[in-house]
Design an enzyme around this catalytic site. Structure first.
Site, short mmCIF file in Angstrom:
data_model
loop_
_atom_site.label_atom_id
_atom_site.label_comp_id
_atom_site.label_asym_id
_atom_site.label_seq_id
_atom_site.Cartn_x
_atom_site.Cartn_y
_atom_site.Cartn_z
N TRP A 127 -4.07 3.01 3.85
CA TRP A 127 -2.97 3.78 4.44
C TRP A 127 -2.93 5.14 3.73
O TRP A 127 -2.84 5.18 2.48
CB TRP A 127 -1.66 3.02 4.24
N ASP A 208 0.50 -4.74 -1.33
CA ASP A 208 1.37 -4.05 -0.38
C ASP A 208 1.47 -4.94 0.86
O ASP A 208 0.48 -5.17 1.54
CB ASP A 208 0.74 -2.70 -0.02
N ALA A 210 3.38 -5.12 4.23
CA ALA A 210 4.27 -4.36 5.12
C ALA A 210 4.35 -4.98 6.52
O ALA A 210 5.09 -4.48 7.36
CB ALA A 210 3.80 -2.90 5.22
N LYS A 243 8.91 -3.30 9.64
CA LYS A 243 8.25 -3.81 10.84
C LYS A 243 8.79 -5.17 11.24
O LYS A 243 9.16 -5.38 12.39
CB LYS A 243 6.73 -3.93 10.62
N1 PMP Z 1 2.41 0.06 3.50
C1 PMP Z 1 1.68 0.15 4.61
C2 PMP Z 1 0.28 -0.34 4.60
C3 PMP Z 1 2.25 0.68 5.77
O1 PMP Z 1 1.52 0.75 6.87
C4 PMP Z 1 3.59 1.12 5.74
C5 PMP Z 1 4.22 1.71 6.95
N2 PMP Z 1 3.49 2.51 7.74
C6 PMP Z 1 4.30 1.00 4.54
C7 PMP Z 1 3.67 0.47 3.44
C8 PMP Z 1 5.72 1.44 4.33
O2 PMP Z 1 6.59 1.37 5.34
P1 PMP Z 1 8.13 1.78 5.23
O3 PMP Z 1 8.29 2.72 4.09
O4 PMP Z 1 8.44 2.39 6.53
O5 PMP Z 1 8.85 0.50 5.00
#
Ligand code: PMP
Length: 394
Positions: A127, A208, A210, A243
């Site tokens: 990401w 991570d 998500a 999500k």
């Molecule tokens: N990690 C990954 C791999 C993601 O794709 C995302 C969102 N695009 C996030 C972390 C963090 O998302 P948020 O800060 O919106 O909770």
């Protein structure tokens, strides 16, 4: 003073969203953006979240501050959601954060405080915000091989070879499930081999997670994270509720630090709380409150899970539909990997020229590395994408 500032390079995905909005063509398809969309192109508020919000509106009597670490019940429920019974609650320090991004940022800062020399090993690709936050903090990011563009799967041998080069105290950043941007994931045997390697080298895993619930199911998607957390002496985890609860703009996430040495927990907790205090003081509460309400109420939780399952299986069906259509048009199974991928994204393996031509000729928008958001598709757009891909020579 301000004239000393230089332009920041714009976020490519946000630029793509802008270009899509400005495209005047009546039929256009947005596969770039990183939010879930239903078949009508909407990002709905989940039923259970809406109900929890109503309940909370009735119950809430004050907007005074909560705790620097966030509401303890939110932490307990999220730790249970992500880690199950894989580790003792007493071994986990945790803070509520603004989204998964906030959790990552706090985790990287904790690393910097504990070991200023640490490098962070990141999958190639990862990401983009991982790289950007690390650059911002001045932490060295070292890529490890991950995606095999020839097969659409993971280059596991390359990954293991590269992770063999980590030093004790370095961080290995792993996507707990539903790898973004590729959609390609390790199986549990491979995860076990990664864990063994981490333990041999003394590197610290940072997971991570998500997209829990977007891949193989809520429990299945947490298995790898649980394996890591229960097998390594220390594990850092950044979890996002954006999500799986559909509460993107509420900014809800949690950073957890698991240590098998429970005597460390209190000092780790103190450092995490200190980081919240330094960066934004009290973390946002509203989204965390909704998550707490949904998870602690049996009916809301069941309804949330049912809706999450519909979202997940809907994306799996779209994957299969796209793979089938590409097989029909190309006469080969070279896009079969799309059905094997998990989560909201797949990297299609197109060249940037093909991505550009699909945008110019067919008004289909995807990220330059050919990452598509599967949830941006529906029954009508799957054949359009498949035919556009074949027309540009994919
Ligand atoms: N990690 C990954 C791999 C993601 O794709 C995302 C969102 N695009 C996030 C972390 C963090 O998302 P948020 O800060 O919106 O909770």
């Amino acid at each position: 003073m301000l004239n000393a500032l230089t332009e920041q390079s714009p976020d490519k995905i946000l630029m793509l969203m802008q270009a899509f909005r400005e495209d005047p063509r009546p039929v256009k398809i947005d596969l770039g953006v990183g939010v879930y969309k239903n078949a009508h192109g909407q990002t709905p508020i989940m039923r259970a979240v809406k109900k929890a919000e109503k309940q909370w509106w009735e119950e809430e009597t004050t907007k005074s501050y909560v705790n620097l670490a966030g509401d303890p019940e939110f932490s307990d429920l999220m730790i249970e959601l992500v880690l199950g019974t894989s580790v003792a609650r007493g071994n986990v320090a945790a803070i509520a954060t603004p989204g998964g991004t906030g959790a990552l940022r706090q985790a990287f800062e904790l690393v910097q405080m504990a070991n200023p020399e640490a490098k962070v090993f990141v999958s190639d690709p990862t990401w983009p915000n991982h790289l950007s936050i690390l650059r911002h903090l001045g932490i060295e990011a070292v890529p490890y091989r991950y995606f095999d563009s020839a097969t659409g799967g993971v280059n596991f041998d390359g990954m293991m070879e590269d992770l063999g080069k980590v030093s004790k105290g370095d961080i290995v950043l792993l996507h707990g499930c539903c790898h973004n941007p590729t959609g390609a994931n390790l199986n549990l045997t491979e995860w076990q081999a990664v864990v063994d390697l981490l333990n041999q080298t003394g590197a610290v895993p940072m997971v991570d997670i998500a997209y829990q619930g977007f891949g193989d199911g809520l429990e299945a998607d947490a298995k790898a994270t649980r394996l890591v957390a229960s097998s390594c002496p220390e594990t850092l985890i950044a979890a996002s509720c954006s999500k799986n609860f559909g509460i993107y703009r509420e900014r809800t996430g949690i950073m957890m630090a698991v240590t098998q040495d429970s005597s460390l927990r209190s000092v780790v907790q103190g450092n995490l709380t200190h980081l919240n205090r330094q960066n934004y003081s009290f973390p946002p509460d509203h989204g965390a409150r909704l998550v707490t309400h949904v998870l602690r109420d049996a009916d809301l939780r069941a309804d949330w899970l049912a809706e999450l399952e519909d979202i997940r299986t809907g994306m799996l069906a779209l994957r299969q539909q796209l793979a089938d259509e590409l097989q029909r048009l190309s006469g080969s199974n070279r896009f079969g990997f799309i059905a094997q991928h998990r989560g909201m994204f797949s990297r299609l393996g197109l060249t940037s020229a093909q991505v550009e031509k699909i945008r110019a000729d067919h008004a289909i928008y995807m990220v330059g590395d050919s990452r598509i958001n599967i949830a941006g598709l529906n029954d009508e757009s799957v054949p359009l994408l498949a035919s556009a891909m074949i027309k540009v020579g994919a």
